[in-house]
Design a protein around this motif. Structure first.
Motif, short mmCIF file in Angstrom:
data_model
loop_
_atom_site.label_atom_id
_atom_site.label_comp_id
_atom_site.label_asym_id
_atom_site.label_seq_id
_atom_site.Cartn_x
_atom_site.Cartn_y
_atom_site.Cartn_z
N ARG A 1 3.85 -6.54 4.06
CA ARG A 1 4.66 -5.92 3.01
C ARG A 1 4.16 -6.21 1.59
NH1 ARG A 1 7.97 -2.21 5.38
NH2 ARG A 1 8.80 -3.03 7.30
N ARG B 1 -0.77 3.01 5.54
CA ARG B 1 0.67 2.90 5.83
C ARG B 1 0.93 1.78 6.83
NH1 ARG B 1 3.97 4.73 9.79
NH2 ARG B 1 6.13 5.13 9.24
N PHE C 1 1.41 -5.84 0.40
CA PHE C 1 0.38 -4.90 -0.02
C PHE C 1 0.97 -3.54 -0.41
CE2 PHE C 1 -1.92 -8.13 2.22
CZ PHE C 1 -3.12 -8.23 1.53
N ALA C 2 2.29 -3.47 -0.57
CA ALA C 2 2.97 -2.21 -0.90
C ALA C 2 2.47 -1.61 -2.22
CB ALA C 2 4.48 -2.42 -0.95
N ASN D 1 -3.88 3.41 -2.07
CA ASN D 1 -4.41 3.89 -0.78
C ASN D 1 -5.92 3.80 -0.72
OD1 ASN D 1 -1.97 4.45 0.44
ND2 ASN D 1 -2.03 6.64 -0.02
N ARG E 1 0.60 -1.63 5.25
CA ARG E 1 1.77 -1.96 4.44
C ARG E 1 2.98 -2.35 5.28
NH1 ARG E 1 -0.02 2.74 1.44
NH2 ARG E 1 -1.06 2.00 -0.44
#
Length: 124
Positions: A12, A5, A14-15, A19, A8
């Motif tokens: 951004r 999280r 890597f949104a 996971n 990210r």
């Protein structure tokens, strides 16, 4: 301990990365970045993980509009395909290591700050 999280939030693009992929590369970065890095530990982990994902073409990394265009193109002619590329862009494409991504460049600064001191060798 940094999380997917947090990566990210900082990066951004890597949104869309899973996971499990982010966790893998964060764990890999922990082999180099330790608690001894103090306040640089978390940002260095994020930067190194992002760099490693980028150079290994991990699926899900969004490309910015600038990344989709040929970098350094100074002239383009369509009829008989006359393209010119700037010297800086041509040299940048030859760059390897941490300089090859903006994340690696961020990491390199923290690396020098935390692991780049002089080594002394002496006799006992």
């Amino acid at each position: 301990m940094v999380t997917a999280r947090e990566l990210r939030i900082r990066y951004r693009e890597f949104a869309g990365v899973a996971n499990d992929d982010i966790d893998y590369w964060l764990d890999d970065a922990r082999r180099i970045v330790t608690v001894a890095w103090g306040p640089d530990e978390d940002p260095a982990l994020l930067a190194l993980a992002a760099h490693n994902m980028a150079v290994n073409d991990v699926p899900g990394i969004a490309k910015s509009e600038a990344d989709q265009l040929p970098a350094g193109v100074t002239k383009f002619k369509s009829a008989s395909m006359d393209v010119s590329v700037s010297d800086a862009a041509a040299n940048r494409s030859l760059t390897a290591g941490y300089a090859s991504t903006r994340y690696g460049q961020d990491f390199a600064i923290m690396l020098r700050r935390n692991a780049g001191g002089p080594m002394l060798v002496g006799c006992l």
